[in-house]
Write an enzyme that holds these catalytic residues in place. Structure first.
Site, PDB file in Angstrom:
ATOM      1  N   CYS A 307      -3.667   3.994  -6.398  1.00 43.71           N
ATOM      2  CA  CYS A 307      -4.032   5.458  -6.129  1.00 43.71           C
ATOM      3  C   CYS A 307      -3.897   6.469  -7.205  1.00 43.71           C
ATOM      4  O   CYS A 307      -4.590   7.516  -7.166  1.00 43.71           O
ATOM      5  CB  CYS A 307      -3.071   5.935  -4.823  1.00 43.71           C
ATOM      6  SG  CYS A 307      -1.202   5.705  -5.098  1.00 43.71           S
ATOM      7  N   ARG A 337      -1.172  -6.784 -13.268  1.00 44.68           N
ATOM      8  CA  ARG A 337       0.106  -6.819 -13.648  1.00 44.68           C
ATOM      9  C   ARG A 337       0.652  -7.946 -14.556  1.00 44.68           C
ATOM     10  O   ARG A 337       0.372  -9.099 -14.148  1.00 44.68           O
ATOM     11  CB  ARG A 337       1.008  -6.578 -12.301  1.00 44.68           C
ATOM     12  CG  ARG A 337       0.892  -4.990 -11.778  1.00 44.68           C
ATOM     13  CD  ARG A 337       1.778  -5.161 -10.702  1.00 44.68           C
ATOM     14  NE  ARG A 337       1.616  -4.058  -9.955  1.00 44.68           N
ATOM     15  CZ  ARG A 337       2.278  -3.196  -9.114  1.00 44.68           C
ATOM     16  NH1 ARG A 337       3.549  -3.920  -8.727  1.00 44.68           N
ATOM     17  NH2 ARG A 337       1.874  -2.262  -8.289  1.00 44.68           N
ATOM     18  N   GLU A 339       3.392 -10.039 -14.819  1.00 43.52           N
ATOM     19  CA  GLU A 339       4.326 -10.318 -14.218  1.00 43.52           C
ATOM     20  C   GLU A 339       5.303 -11.420 -14.810  1.00 43.52           C
ATOM     21  O   GLU A 339       4.873 -11.852 -15.864  1.00 43.52           O
ATOM     22  CB  GLU A 339       4.013 -10.944 -12.853  1.00 43.52           C
ATOM     23  CG  GLU A 339       3.419 -10.228 -11.777  1.00 43.52           C
ATOM     24  CD  GLU A 339       4.339  -9.111 -11.329  1.00 43.52           C
ATOM     25  OE1 GLU A 339       5.313  -9.311 -11.465  1.00 43.52           O
ATOM     26  OE2 GLU A 339       3.994  -8.452 -10.467  1.00 43.52           O
ATOM     27  N   ARG A 348       2.643 -14.142  -6.374  1.00 45.80           N
ATOM     28  CA  ARG A 348       3.055 -13.049  -7.557  1.00 45.80           C
ATOM     29  C   ARG A 348       2.183 -13.805  -8.693  1.00 45.80           C
ATOM     30  O   ARG A 348       2.192 -14.698  -9.080  1.00 45.80           O
ATOM     31  CB  ARG A 348       4.447 -13.317  -7.902  1.00 45.80           C
ATOM     32  CG  ARG A 348       4.681 -12.374  -8.903  1.00 45.80           C
ATOM     33  CD  ARG A 348       6.297 -12.430  -9.463  1.00 45.80           C
ATOM     34  NE  ARG A 348       7.069 -12.020  -8.336  1.00 45.80           N
ATOM     35  CZ  ARG A 348       7.038 -10.745  -7.777  1.00 45.80           C
ATOM     36  NH1 ARG A 348       6.778  -9.665  -8.559  1.00 45.80           N
ATOM     37  NH2 ARG A 348       7.884 -10.443  -6.695  1.00 45.80           N
ATOM     38  N   GLU A 356      -5.870  -0.035  -0.766  1.00 52.21           N
ATOM     39  CA  GLU A 356      -5.213   1.096  -1.020  1.00 52.21           C
ATOM     40  C   GLU A 356      -5.373   2.218  -0.176  1.00 52.21           C
ATOM     41  O   GLU A 356      -6.806   2.621  -0.161  1.00 52.21           O
ATOM     42  CB  GLU A 356      -5.088   1.667  -2.542  1.00 52.21           C
ATOM     43  CG  GLU A 356      -4.133   2.750  -2.727  1.00 52.21           C
ATOM     44  CD  GLU A 356      -2.721   2.288  -2.771  1.00 52.21           C
ATOM     45  OE1 GLU A 356      -2.273   1.012  -2.896  1.00 52.21           O
ATOM     46  OE2 GLU A 356      -1.844   3.046  -3.431  1.00 52.21           O
ATOM     47  N   ASP A 417       8.935  -1.174   2.935  1.00 52.30           N
ATOM     48  CA  ASP A 417       8.272  -2.443   2.607  1.00 52.30           C
ATOM     49  C   ASP A 417       8.178  -3.202   3.785  1.00 52.30           C
ATOM     50  O   ASP A 417       8.999  -3.205   4.916  1.00 52.30           O
ATOM     51  CB  ASP A 417       9.383  -3.225   1.720  1.00 52.30           C
ATOM     52  CG  ASP A 417       9.234  -2.746   0.301  1.00 52.30           C
ATOM     53  OD1 ASP A 417       8.149  -2.058   0.046  1.00 52.30           O
ATOM     54  OD2 ASP A 417       9.714  -3.100  -0.805  1.00 52.30           O
ATOM     55  N   GLU A 435       7.544  -9.447   0.208  1.00 53.12           N
ATOM     56  CA  GLU A 435       7.116  -8.187   0.231  1.00 53.12           C
ATOM     57  C   GLU A 435       5.599  -8.132   0.299  1.00 53.12           C
ATOM     58  O   GLU A 435       5.015  -8.623  -0.726  1.00 53.12           O
ATOM     59  CB  GLU A 435       7.689  -7.143  -0.557  1.00 53.12           C
ATOM     60  CG  GLU A 435       7.029  -5.843  -0.416  1.00 53.12           C
ATOM     61  CD  GLU A 435       6.957  -4.942  -1.734  1.00 53.12           C
ATOM     62  OE1 GLU A 435       7.982  -4.900  -2.588  1.00 53.12           O
ATOM     63  OE2 GLU A 435       6.201  -4.058  -1.966  1.00 53.12           O
TER      64      GLU A 435
HETATM   65  P1  ATP Z   1       7.461  -6.941  -6.109  1.00 53.61           P
HETATM   66  O1  ATP Z   1       8.799  -6.348  -5.945  1.00 53.61           O
HETATM   67  O2  ATP Z   1       7.164  -8.105  -5.232  1.00 53.61           O
HETATM   68  O3  ATP Z   1       6.959  -7.076  -7.420  1.00 53.61           O
HETATM   69  P2  ATP Z   1       6.391  -4.402  -6.089  1.00 53.61           P
HETATM   70  O4  ATP Z   1       7.614  -3.615  -5.486  1.00 53.61           O
HETATM   71  O5  ATP Z   1       6.325  -4.697  -7.428  1.00 53.61           O
HETATM   72  O6  ATP Z   1       6.212  -6.023  -5.337  1.00 53.61           O
HETATM   73  P3  ATP Z   1       4.372  -2.541  -5.261  1.00 53.61           P
HETATM   74  O7  ATP Z   1       4.549  -1.582  -6.780  1.00 53.61           O
HETATM   75  O8  ATP Z   1       5.062  -1.703  -4.247  1.00 53.61           O
HETATM   76  O9  ATP Z   1       5.081  -3.862  -5.466  1.00 53.61           O
HETATM   77  O10 ATP Z   1       2.722  -2.781  -5.021  1.00 53.61           O
HETATM   78  C1  ATP Z   1       2.494  -2.539  -3.677  1.00 53.61           C
HETATM   79  C2  ATP Z   1       1.831  -3.938  -3.054  1.00 53.61           C
HETATM   80  O11 ATP Z   1       1.026  -4.451  -4.106  1.00 53.61           O
HETATM   81  C3  ATP Z   1       2.900  -4.867  -2.710  1.00 53.61           C
HETATM   82  O12 ATP Z   1       3.097  -4.961  -1.506  1.00 53.61           O
HETATM   83  C4  ATP Z   1       1.999  -6.016  -2.825  1.00 53.61           C
HETATM   84  O13 ATP Z   1       1.158  -6.300  -1.645  1.00 53.61           O
HETATM   85  C5  ATP Z   1       1.180  -6.039  -3.925  1.00 53.61           C
HETATM   86  N1  ATP Z   1       1.466  -6.537  -5.125  1.00 53.61           N
HETATM   87  C6  ATP Z   1       2.484  -5.987  -5.982  1.00 53.61           C
HETATM   88  N2  ATP Z   1       2.462  -6.773  -7.238  1.00 53.61           N
HETATM   89  C7  ATP Z   1       1.717  -7.853  -6.837  1.00 53.61           C
HETATM   90  C8  ATP Z   1       1.295  -9.115  -7.555  1.00 53.61           C
HETATM   91  N3  ATP Z   1       2.012  -9.475  -8.808  1.00 53.61           N
HETATM   92  N4  ATP Z   1       0.696 -10.181  -6.836  1.00 53.61           N
HETATM   93  C9  ATP Z   1       0.203  -9.901  -5.772  1.00 53.61           C
HETATM   94  N5  ATP Z   1       0.332  -8.745  -5.063  1.00 53.61           N
HETATM   95  C10 ATP Z   1       1.161  -7.879  -5.513  1.00 53.61           C
HETATM   96 ZN    ZN Z   2      -0.223   4.351  -3.956  1.00 48.41          ZN
HETATM   97 MG    MG Z   3       6.412  -5.920  -8.947  1.00 49.56          MG
END
Ligand code: ATP
Ligand code: ZN
Ligand code: MG
Length: 504
Positions: A307, A337, A339, A348, A356, A417, A435
């Site tokens: 966003c 990202r 990771e 992940r 979004e 979440d 999540e």
């Molecule tokens: P996590 O704690 O599992 O790393 P996050 O808190 O970083 O998640 P947000 O930043 O809230 O996740 O991202 C919103 C959404 O984007 C998440 O609910 C998930 O569906 C998706 N998402 C985030 N990171 C990843 C990833 N590395 N792989 C796949 N989907 C992801």
């Molecule tokens: Zn957002």
């Molecule tokens: Mg994360």
């Protein structure tokens, strides 16, 4: 907390000897009234005081000490204005500026924190007291650098106390338990069936026709059950995000370890790149060292959260009440990202696909919309996908960092979440759930950051990120990979999975 600063104010002309009585009066007024203005009654002790002063030629030197508020540097600004007015009226002498000779901040801290900050020339820790010597001038005081330093240290202390990025976790709803016939790690099964293969890049998958069909069916469900029904319009948000956007969205405060950085070439002149091209043609190796010299500093990074890139569309605008609530969504590209180590499965990954949803309106509209979304999501997870899932209210790091929860003055700002039980990870109670999406009411964070207003009243926004890999990971983990065993309503929408590609 203690602030102790010595500064000298510079006047446009020498201060006459007889001005001493006016100066003394200005100091007394400041101590007795000016510095106390706005300070809560029980904190008067904390307020700033000028404890020493002397005038000499065109300079007035003051030492100001304070507790939390009015802080010494704010007091200095108040005093500068007041004394400027006094001297101006009586002697036609104005304040030209000031210099800070010494500025010490003392903060009580249980355990030492690492301090290596701009404008901090020295830091020491003794007897649970952190002492900082600042090196700041007028510009830094105007830009509120001392307050930022204090906030940052408090944030670091809090981080030491509470650790990870989630500040709290409160269960708000959970589905009944669901029997699962499948207990494997779905990523392994997907690989064995060759429905997916590792991409060449880190944390990246190539999704075969069967999984792609599942992703697309998720999208169709989301489109029909949520987006069309609640009246959302599709937009296309940029996927290369410049610093300017992350500065405004707040992401510039913390995401550095997870960014995929983007650097443009210094020039697109083919001649400039000829040596790189030739080197590759001769050696079949990429000349990284040479390339490094020919690219610019990163201008930002790849899409992290979707966003932020939308908001420049609204930036600086005043939205007509007629247009509220605004409801849009984006699914035009991947998110990236970097990771940490545990990137083994599809849940992940470094490159992922997400829809979004963004909505904007009055605080009431934004909350109402969040509840509508929650209802529609519940229907999908309960009636169509038949998942075992739960909802929890959490405080994400950015909200905690920005003090948004308090700033919004309303407990309705925050994130929910959605988590799914993954049978292969073990028992419900002691395994980590996944999540798979969230619904966030972001208060006025984005409108404030991007300077967006409405005709009348406060403007809030919300967003919800639906991670397709995460939905798939949750679904496969609970329902396996055999379409005959999938919940009927979902299988019906899929109709038939594509054959896929056979390897010999
Ligand atoms: P996590 O704690 O599992 O790393 P996050 O808190 O970083 O998640 P947000 O930043 O809230 O996740 O991202 C919103 C959404 O984007 C998440 O609910 C998930 O569906 C998706 N998402 C985030 N990171 C990843 C990833 N590395 N792989 C796949 N989907 C992801
Ligand atoms: Zn957002
Ligand atoms: Mg994360």
């Amino acid at each position: 907390m203690e602030f102790d600063l010595t500064a000298h104010l510079k006047f446009s002309n020498d201060l006459p000897l007889e001005a001493d009585s006016e100066l003394q009066k200005a100091v007394d007024d400041a101590n007795d009234a000016l510095f106390i203005k706005g300070v809560p009654r029980d904190s008067i002790k904390e307020a700033a005081r000028i404890i020493e002063w002397h005038a000499h030629a065109n300079e007035l030197c003051v030492r100001i000490v304070s507790g939390r508020y009015t802080r010494a540097h704010d007091a200095l600004l108040r005093f500068k204005k007041a004394v400027g007015t006094t001297m101006g009226t009586k002697y036609r002498i104005g304040v030209r500026g000031y210099e800070i000779d010494e500025f010490t901040i003392k903060i009580e801290v249980e355990t030492p924190v690492r301090i290596e900050l701009p404008f901090v020339k020295q830091a020491s820790y003794e007897d649970k007291l952190l002492t900082l010597q600042l090196s700041v001038g007028e510009q830094e005081i105007e830009k509120k650098i001392p307050d930022r330093i204090v906030n940052l240290i408090e944030e670091k202390i809090e981080h030491q106390l509470y650790g990870t990025k989630v500040e709290n976790w409160d269960l708000i709803w959970e589905s009944p338990q669901k029997e699962s016939h499948f207990r494997r790690d779905p990523t392994q099964e997907l690989q064995e069936r060759q429905w997916i293969k590792h991409g060449v890049s880190r944390g990246q998958w190539i999704f075969g026709p069967q999984v792609t069909k599942v992703f697309n069916t998720f999208e169709e469900i989301i489109e029909k059950e949520i987006l069309a029904r609640l009246g959302y319009s599709e937009m296309i948000f940029p996927k290369m995000v410049p610093w300017e956007v992350w500065k405004r969205s707040g992401h510039a405060r913390g995401i550095y370890p997870e960014i995929y950085y983007v650097s443009p070439p210094k020039t697109r002149d083919p001649e400039y790149w000829e040596d790189v091209i030739d080197y590759y043609k001769v050696t079949n190796e990429i000349p990284l060292e040479l390339i490094r010299q020919k690219i610019d500093d990163p201008i930002g990074g790849m899409c992290y959260a979707q966003c932020p890139s939308f908001w420049p569309f609204m930036q600086g605008e005043t939205i007509s009440l007629e247009s509220l609530p605004i409801k849009v969504f984006d699914r035009s590209g991947t998110s990236h990202r970097y990771e940490s180590g545990g990137i083994h499965g599809i849940e992940r990954v470094d490159e992922f696909h997400r829809i979004e949803i963004v909505w904007i309106g009055s605080p009431e509209q934004v909350n109402k919309e969040a509840h509508k979304l929650e209802k529609r999501y519940a229907r999908i997870f309960n009636d169509i996908l038949d998942l075992e899932w739960r909802m929890a209210r959490v405080t994400p790091w950015f909200m905690a960092q920005e003090g948004l929860i308090e700033a919004a003055g309303d407990r309705s700002a925050g994130t929910i979440d959605y988590e799914a039980y993954l049978p292969y990870r073990g028992e419900r109670t002691d395994s980590q759930w996944l999540e798979f999406q969230n619904v966030s009411v972001n208060g006025d964070k984005y409108p404030r950051g991007f300077n967006v207003k409405t005709q009348k009243g406060d403007l809030w926004s919300g967003c919800s990120g639906i991670g397709l890999e995460r939905w798939a990971a949750a679904f496969f983990a609970q329902k396996g990979l055999d379409i005959e065993l999938w919940p009927q309503k979902f299988a019906k929408r899929i109709k038939k999975l594509p054959e896929g590609i056979k390897f010999l």
